[in-house]
Enzyme design. Structure first.
Site, PDB file in Angstrom:
ATOM      1  N   LYS A   1       0.848  -1.199   0.000  1.00  0.00           N
ATOM      2  CA  LYS A   1       0.000   0.000   0.000  1.00  0.00           C
ATOM      3  C   LYS A   1       0.883   1.248   0.000  1.00  0.00           C
ATOM      4  O   LYS A   1       1.875   1.318   0.727  1.00  0.00           O
ATOM      5  CB  LYS A   1      -0.909  -0.033   1.234  1.00  0.00           C
ATOM      6  CG  LYS A   1      -1.929   1.094   1.313  1.00  0.00           C
ATOM      7  CD  LYS A   1      -2.834   0.878   2.523  1.00  0.00           C
ATOM      8  CE  LYS A   1      -3.876   1.970   2.672  1.00  0.00           C
ATOM      9  NZ  LYS A   1      -4.770   1.708   3.819  1.00  0.00           N
TER      10      LYS A   1
ATOM     11  N   SER B   1      -9.461   1.681   3.156  1.00  0.00           N
ATOM     12  CA  SER B   1      -8.663   2.504   2.272  1.00  0.00           C
ATOM     13  C   SER B   1      -7.661   1.681   1.456  1.00  0.00           C
ATOM     14  O   SER B   1      -7.094   2.172   0.473  1.00  0.00           O
ATOM     15  CB  SER B   1      -7.908   3.554   3.098  1.00  0.00           C
ATOM     16  OG  SER B   1      -7.063   2.939   4.066  1.00  0.00           O
TER      17      SER B   1
ATOM     18  N   SER C   1      -9.705  -0.641   7.446  1.00  0.00           N
ATOM     19  CA  SER C   1      -9.164  -0.646   6.080  1.00  0.00           C
ATOM     20  C   SER C   1      -8.471  -1.935   5.684  1.00  0.00           C
ATOM     21  O   SER C   1      -8.172  -2.139   4.508  1.00  0.00           O
ATOM     22  CB  SER C   1      -8.186   0.520   5.910  1.00  0.00           C
ATOM     23  OG  SER C   1      -8.868   1.741   6.026  1.00  0.00           O
TER      24      SER C   1
END
Length: 600
Positions: A77, A151, A175
């Site tokens: 990420k 997210s 998330s």
């Protein structure tokens, strides 16, 4: 390039070790799949393919048996630092080039993983939807009209779509769990501090954790074991080793909310899917125990209605002041509220949170874990873009309270609904019970017989767990207690049994101490900056373990040793202040070799 190829970490590593597939072939396949999948919104930056293949080829010179993630492609990420990539947090104006890996990425690389790219996210990790990014909206891997979940959108889609078997997300308010459900994969949210946050762009620094996406629970637990461990570079780091996986416990007690407390926002299919998941737990032998969910809901409201929004504001306050238009409008609206909070607001919320934590502790007094829907429903991208804040908030119904209460969580697929929307459950327990959640979650997931991710790949049978009688405690020895060495008799006198000979992770140095009889001292150094040292694991009854440990003289101490395969075990370490006169014998790779050469 289909299901006949190894897909899980376990299958990929086994194929690499057997030589049926090379790491370079696996990396080449990954890039081919990325091209075939053709969704430019998944990755914000992608490594050059030739560079990644060259790194994979270099792995051939290493001992595959000592690399638990040997040749495994990994996506990260883009709020987690990885050398060779900019860190953007999905905001081009914020982008910077890190000078070192985050600790988590460094440990993955040391275990043989190959980082292939940085994935898209809700900007500054603010959101559970995956649509708040200037880099586009990754397409959900199961149903293209659905949101990917945020997210950690790109990381979850990359695993669901079969591009990589492992990715890193982050999890402050869900998330690492909501996108796992929406892509039919496993999302592991570890206990806070278990994985170092050094090199992570924070969302809420006191609540953040790096999370794991994988196709199976066993894969996720392996990745966690590789990354777990204390880190001086992170003041929020804690020494929380991952307990080994065990068979499903007898008399397992799972908490379910009282009648009328569950919220599905009118989604009857989600409600029915949760009821079916509970029936599955009952058929597996679990006892379902009702608990009061209302204090957990109250905790969840604190996250966005309370002062923790100020933590998000702190991360981007300079950008908000200098270039507010570079921030996604929804992210800007949510975060700007953090500037208006007072110190009095903060203390008031902290006092209430402490009371709620005590209530949660009492809840877990007679319950092993809670079992909740991962999210109450699912939305399409069009629905979320029409009502961005309210629908996002609904998705956090069962996730927002988790880190505030210092719980660990494991999101596992439960079913694919008749309308093609994936449904999943999340197991929650107090910090430190990550091993328990993995042990029970793996059995539930296997029992669903669901295919993994979006590719229709069948689950392999559950791997057999190593036998371990309940009362036995393992201990790692590196020197005079090794079999055949001077002090081995001390172990045998306590009826200790030799379990295995293995090696440490490449994170240690070995020193010859000036003691009688001669002994070595094992010192942990920075991940990947030491060597892999030979050791033996012996098992002792709990009473014998206590006697053995109490008799250990200074400068030796018992600490947590990371093994080459990612496991953690208690064992002998040395206090560093006594090493001034000691000889560094790391190059010998073990005490036995050093003693043999000295005798020769």
């Amino acid at each position: 390039m289909g299901a006949e190829q190894p897909e899980t970490i376990a299958a990929i590593v086994a194929a690499h070790r057997a030589g049926t597939v090379t790491p370079a072939q696996t990396i080449a396949r990954t890039y081919q799949r990325i091209r075939d999948h053709n969704d430019p919104a998944i990755f914000i930056s992608l490594r050059d393919e030739k560079d990644a293949i060259a790194e994979a080829e270099k792995l051939a010179a290493k001992d595959a048996a000592n690399l638990p993630l040997y040749g495994v492609p990994v996506a990260v990420k883009d709020n987690i630092d990885a050398l060779g990539f900019p860190t953007t947090a999905a905001c081009p104006a914020f982008s910077f080039t890190p000078t070192r890996d985050s600790t988590a990425v460094e440990r993955l690389r040391a275990a043989g993983a190959i980082i292939i790219g940085k994935t898209n996210l809700d900007q500054f990790a603010t959101g559970l939807v995956g649509v708040r990014s200037p880099y586009g909206v990754p397409k959900n891997s199961i149903r293209e009209d659905l949101i990917p979940g945020g997210s950690s959108s790109g990381s979850a889609v990359a695993v669901g779509a079969g591009l990589v078997p492992l990715s890193l997300g982050t999890d402050t308010a869900g998330s690492g769990r909501v996108p796992a459900m929406l892509n039919n994969i496993v999302g592991l949210k570890p206990s806070l501090g278990m994985i170092s946050n050094a090199g992570l762009v924070p969302a809420c620094r006191t609540l953040d954790c790096i999370s794991v996406f994988a196709l199976t629970v066993d894969d996720a637990a392996l990745a966690l074991s590789v990354m777990a461990g204390p880190d001086q570079a992170d003041p929020f780091s804690r020494d929380r080793p991952l307990a080994p996986l065990t068979p499903l416990p007898a008399n397992l007690r799972l908490g379910v909310p009282r009648n009328g407390q569950l919220i599905f926002f009118g989604d009857k299919k989600a409600e029915a899917a949760y009821a079916d998941a509970l029936k599955r737990w009952t058929s597996l032998g679990a006892d379902l125990v009702e608990f009061d969910l209302e204090p957990f809901y109250e905790t969840a409201r604190l996250l966005y209605e309370g002062p923790w929004v100020a933590e998000r504001y702190l991360v981007i306050k300079d950008l908000l002041a200098s270039a507010p238009d570079t921030i996604h409008p929804v992210t800007r609206e949510i975060t700007a509220a953090g500037a208006r909070l007072t110190a009095a607001d903060t203390f008031s919320a902290l006092y209430r949170l402490q009371g709620l934590r005590k209530i949660a502790e009492r809840t877990f007094a007679n319950i092993d874990a809670l079992v909740l829907p991962t999210a109450p429903t699912a939305y399409t991208t069009a629905q979320v873009q029409a009502n961005p804040i309210e629908l996002n908030s609904r998705l956090g119904t069962y996730t927002n309270f988790v880190n505030l209460l210092d719980l660990c969580g494991l999101a596992v697929p439960a079913s694919i609904r008749a309308d093609g929307i994936p449904f999943g459950i999340t197991l929650l327990a107090p910090a430190g019970r990550d091993g328990l959640l993995a042990s029970i979650g793996r059995v539930f997931h296997a029992d669903t017989k669901l295919t993994v991710g979006a590719k229709g790949v069948a689950q392999a049978p559950l791997a057999q767990l190593p036998e371990n009688s309940g009362d036995e405690i393992p201990i790692a020895v590196v020197g005079a207690h090794l079999s055949g060495m001077a002090l081995n008799g001390e172990l045998k006198a306590l009826d200790a049994k030799l379990v295995e000979a293995t090696r440490t992770a490449p994170d240690y140095k070995l020193y010859a101490l000036k003691t009688t009889p001669p002994k070595p001292g094992l010192l942990r150094v920075e991940a990947g900056k030491g060597a892999s040292i030979e050791l033996e694991i012996w098992s002792l009854s709990s009473s014998a373990f206590g006697k053995f440990v109490n008799a250990i003289p200074a400068p030796m101490a018992i600490g947590t040793i990371r093994l080459a395969d990612g496991r953690n075990v208690k064992g002998f370490l040395v206090e560093p202040e006594v090493l001034g006169e000691a000889r560094d014998i790391t190059a010998y790779g073990g005490w036995r070799t050093f003693v043999a050469e000295k005798a020769g």
